[in-house]
Design a protein around this motif. Structure first.
Motif, PDB file in Angstrom:
ATOM      1  N   GLY A 243       0.805  -1.211   0.000  1.00 54.75           N
ATOM      2  CA  GLY A 243       0.000   0.000   0.000  1.00 54.75           C
ATOM      3  C   GLY A 243       0.837   1.260   0.000  1.00 54.75           C
ATOM      4  O   GLY A 243       0.416   2.297  -0.531  1.00 54.75           O
ATOM      5  N   LEU A 244       2.035   1.199   0.585  1.00 60.70           N
ATOM      6  CA  LEU A 244       2.953   2.343   0.555  1.00 60.70           C
ATOM      7  C   LEU A 244       3.624   2.511  -0.801  1.00 60.70           C
ATOM      8  O   LEU A 244       4.288   3.519  -1.038  1.00 60.70           O
ATOM      9  CB  LEU A 244       4.022   2.183   1.631  1.00 60.70           C
ATOM     10  CG  LEU A 244       3.554   2.171   3.090  1.00 60.70           C
ATOM     11  CD1 LEU A 244       4.744   2.004   4.024  1.00 60.70           C
ATOM     12  CD2 LEU A 244       2.784   3.430   3.438  1.00 60.70           C
ATOM     13  N   GLY A 245       3.477   1.511  -1.677  1.00 61.82           N
ATOM     14  CA  GLY A 245       4.102   1.557  -2.995  1.00 61.82           C
ATOM     15  C   GLY A 245       5.324   0.685  -3.130  1.00 61.82           C
ATOM     16  O   GLY A 245       5.972   0.679  -4.185  1.00 61.82           O
ATOM     17  N   ALA A 266      -1.325 -16.042  -8.214  1.00 64.33           N
ATOM     18  CA  ALA A 266      -1.465 -15.848  -9.654  1.00 64.33           C
ATOM     19  C   ALA A 266      -0.343 -14.980 -10.216  1.00 64.33           C
ATOM     20  O   ALA A 266       0.155 -15.224 -11.316  1.00 64.33           O
ATOM     21  CB  ALA A 266      -2.829 -15.228  -9.961  1.00 64.33           C
ATOM     22  N   VAL A 267       0.065 -13.955  -9.478  1.00 64.85           N
ATOM     23  CA  VAL A 267       1.121 -13.064  -9.957  1.00 64.85           C
ATOM     24  C   VAL A 267       2.480 -13.741  -9.896  1.00 64.85           C
ATOM     25  O   VAL A 267       3.300 -13.606 -10.808  1.00 64.85           O
ATOM     26  CB  VAL A 267       1.126 -11.761  -9.129  1.00 64.85           C
ATOM     27  CG1 VAL A 267       2.331 -10.899  -9.491  1.00 64.85           C
ATOM     28  CG2 VAL A 267      -0.161 -10.984  -9.371  1.00 64.85           C
ATOM     29  N   ASN A 279       0.729  -2.439  -9.131  1.00 67.06           N
ATOM     30  CA  ASN A 279       0.452  -2.481 -10.569  1.00 67.06           C
ATOM     31  C   ASN A 279       0.271  -3.912 -11.064  1.00 67.06           C
ATOM     32  O   ASN A 279      -0.670  -4.205 -11.810  1.00 67.06           O
ATOM     33  CB  ASN A 279       1.589  -1.809 -11.339  1.00 67.06           C
ATOM     34  CG  ASN A 279       1.585  -0.302 -11.186  1.00 67.06           C
ATOM     35  OD1 ASN A 279       0.522   0.306 -11.055  1.00 67.06           O
ATOM     36  ND2 ASN A 279       2.755   0.296 -11.177  1.00 67.06           N
ATOM     37  N   THR A 280       1.162  -4.825 -10.660  1.00 67.51           N
ATOM     38  CA  THR A 280       1.038  -6.200 -11.132  1.00 67.51           C
ATOM     39  C   THR A 280      -0.174  -6.896 -10.516  1.00 67.51           C
ATOM     40  O   THR A 280      -0.811  -7.722 -11.164  1.00 67.51           O
ATOM     41  CB  THR A 280       2.315  -6.987 -10.798  1.00 67.51           C
ATOM     42  OG1 THR A 280       2.570  -6.926  -9.381  1.00 67.51           O
ATOM     43  CG2 THR A 280       3.510  -6.407 -11.539  1.00 67.51           C
ATOM     44  N   ASP A 285      -6.680  -8.089 -10.270  1.00 71.41           N
ATOM     45  CA  ASP A 285      -7.818  -7.692  -9.442  1.00 71.41           C
ATOM     46  C   ASP A 285      -7.672  -6.207  -9.115  1.00 71.41           C
ATOM     47  O   ASP A 285      -6.783  -5.817  -8.346  1.00 71.41           O
ATOM     48  CB  ASP A 285      -7.853  -8.524  -8.153  1.00 71.41           C
ATOM     49  CG  ASP A 285      -9.143  -8.335  -7.365  1.00 71.41           C
ATOM     50  OD1 ASP A 285      -9.844  -7.335  -7.590  1.00 71.41           O
ATOM     51  OD2 ASP A 285      -9.453  -9.195  -6.509  1.00 71.41           O
ATOM     52  N   GLY A 286      -8.541  -5.385  -9.687  1.00 69.70           N
ATOM     53  CA  GLY A 286      -8.463  -3.943  -9.496  1.00 69.70           C
ATOM     54  C   GLY A 286      -8.734  -3.487  -8.074  1.00 69.70           C
ATOM     55  O   GLY A 286      -8.393  -2.351  -7.700  1.00 69.70           O
ATOM     56  N   ARG A 287      -9.316  -4.353  -7.248  1.00 68.62           N
ATOM     57  CA  ARG A 287      -9.625  -3.954  -5.877  1.00 68.62           C
ATOM     58  C   ARG A 287      -8.382  -3.750  -5.022  1.00 68.62           C
ATOM     59  O   ARG A 287      -8.476  -3.186  -3.919  1.00 68.62           O
ATOM     60  CB  ARG A 287     -10.531  -5.009  -5.229  1.00 68.62           C
ATOM     61  CG  ARG A 287     -11.926  -5.088  -5.824  1.00 68.62           C
ATOM     62  CD  ARG A 287     -12.714  -6.236  -5.225  1.00 68.62           C
ATOM     63  NE  ARG A 287     -12.090  -7.520  -5.534  1.00 68.62           N
ATOM     64  CZ  ARG A 287     -12.557  -8.692  -5.101  1.00 68.62           C
ATOM     65  NH1 ARG A 287     -13.647  -8.722  -4.335  1.00 68.62           N
ATOM     66  NH2 ARG A 287     -11.945  -9.818  -5.414  1.00 68.62           N
ATOM     67  N   VAL A 288      -7.217  -4.175  -5.497  1.00 70.26           N
ATOM     68  CA  VAL A 288      -6.008  -4.022  -4.686  1.00 70.26           C
ATOM     69  C   VAL A 288      -5.632  -2.557  -4.503  1.00 70.26           C
ATOM     70  O   VAL A 288      -4.848  -2.234  -3.592  1.00 70.26           O
ATOM     71  CB  VAL A 288      -4.822  -4.790  -5.305  1.00 70.26           C
ATOM     72  CG1 VAL A 288      -5.107  -6.264  -5.378  1.00 70.26           C
ATOM     73  CG2 VAL A 288      -4.464  -4.242  -6.679  1.00 70.26           C
TER      74      VAL A 288
END
Length: 404
Positions: A243-245, A266-267, A279-280, A285-288
């Motif tokens: 979450g911090l990047g 999966a990743v 990003n990956t 899953d866009g909810r991340v």
């Protein structure tokens, strides 16, 4: 009592987690040994894996992971026991604190010796039906794998774990007395340390609630409970850094994988190392992206809490510096504790993986420099904002004068 409470807490959490994972079905009465091994690993101990598949076969295995749910339970229990006889005092002599810590350390080492002797077992791995099983039976090469504690290394790392826990207790708790020479540091150190502990525990509490929601809505109660009781901080603190990047690197190969959430598996399930980041993950899953929102809210909340517990004379830039240092050290600790490395392989007559999926690999390691730089930046910004927001609340050292 402190040492005993820590042992009971860790053993209960480990046993329940392993029970949920199905470890009670292991052959040869191995369950107590596996519980002891998990407790040893939770305090930083060294549990080595070994294999034997006869004269013409080879096995290799390795495991490096901390079951942080078990570690957290033990740390909270021993911290409470350490603080109890010292509460309600502002100052304590350094010799007294060292005496308490030394008595706990002696009993702790004796406990680790007992656990190290208990944490050892060997398993025979069935090859199933087919040519591999026939060859193994004919050549007496049925594979075995076992684990055994390296007692000297376990004593060393277990003692370092205990020292770390007791130091954090003295840094965080207002109830912990300090030597007179260190009192001048408590106004700058303790609010920041307390805020970081609250931040990490908030992630654990949030992850526990989400885990319960998964049980109610999707089922898989046993598997989810096993993850919660063995590796919940591993997952939620990983989510905190993401979450911090920050980014992590690793891969998953073979039948072994990460239990939840499946998007991680999966990743990482690639033949070569891949990068795990927002990003990956968002490609699956866009909810991340909610991890970014949660990190912003909780980090800013921790900065506000730090500023609210600090003396009123401190300025916003000082809060920014304190928060930056504290958050950077916290992210460094998470990166060092949450990594995973596990592998197992079998070969017979030079041909690998004859067992039909017996070889596997799981690796996850942080990109450390990126995580620390981002933590420093987040700390500076959130600390400054937290200091500004805290001006509106009543704080320590603030005296209100009646205009009359």
């Amino acid at each position: 009592m402190a040492v005993l409470a820590s042992l009971v807490a860790m053993a209960v959490v480990a046993a329940l987690g392993l029970w949920a994972a199905g470890a009670t079905d292991l052959p040869g009465g191995a369950f107590p040994s596996v519980v002891a091994a998990v407790v040893v690993m939770a305090v930083g101990g060294s549990v080595g894996l070994s294999g034997d598949a006869g004269a013409i076969a080879e096995t290799n295995a390795g495991l490096s992971v901390l079951p942080l749910s078990v570690s957290l339970a033990g740390a909270l229990a021993i911290a409470a026991g350490f603080l109890r006889p010292l509460r309600h005092r502002a100052v304590a002599d350094a010799k007294e604190l060292a005496g308490w810590a030394g008595r706990i350390a002696v009993l702790w080492l004796l406990l680790l010796v007992g656990l190290g002797l208990l944490a050892r077992h060997r398993f025979r791995i069935p090859l199933g039906d087919g040519p591999a099983a026939d060859i193994g039976d004919a050549l007496d090469s049925s594979p075995e794998v076992g684990f055994e504690t390296d007692v000297p290394l376990t004593l060393l790392f277990g003692l370092l774990w205990l020292a770390g826990v007791l130091i954090v207790v003295l840094l965080v708790s207002r109830a912990a007395p300090l030597p007179a020479r260190l009192l001048r540091f408590q106004e700058s150190v303790r609010p920041a340390a307390f805020a970081m502990v609250v931040l990490l525990l908030a992630y654990v509490a949030l992850g526990f609630v989400i885990g319960l929601g998964v049980v109610v809505t999707r089922g898989h109660a046993a598997a989810t409970l096993a993850v919660l009781l063995l590796g919940l901080p591993n997952l939620v603190w990983l989510a905190f850094t993401l979450g911090l990047g920050a980014s992590w690197e690793g891969r998953v190969d073979g039948p072994f994988g990460l239990p939840m959430p499946q998007v991680l598996d999966a990743v990482l399930r690639r033949p070569d190392d891949t990068t795990l980041s927002l990003n990956t993950l968002a490609d699956h899953d866009g909810r991340v992206w909610w991890l970014l929102v949660v990190a912003a809210v909780l980090v800013l909340g921790a900065a506000f809490l730090m500023a609210a517990r600090s003396p009123v004379r401190m300025r916003a830039w000082q809060h920014a510096v304190h928060m930056a240092v504290a958050l950077t050290l916290t992210v460094l600790a998470v990166c060092l504790l949450a990594g995973v490395s596990a592998h197992y392989g079998l070969s017979l007559l030079g041909i690998g993986d004859l067992g039909g999926g017996l070889s596997g690999l799981v690796e996850l390691r942080p990109v450390l420099w990126r995580a620390l730089v981002l933590a420093l930046a987040w700390g500076l910004v959130s600390g400054f904002l937290g200091g500004l927001f805290a001006r509106r609340v009543r704080r320590r050292g603030k005296v209100e004068v009646d205009p009359g």
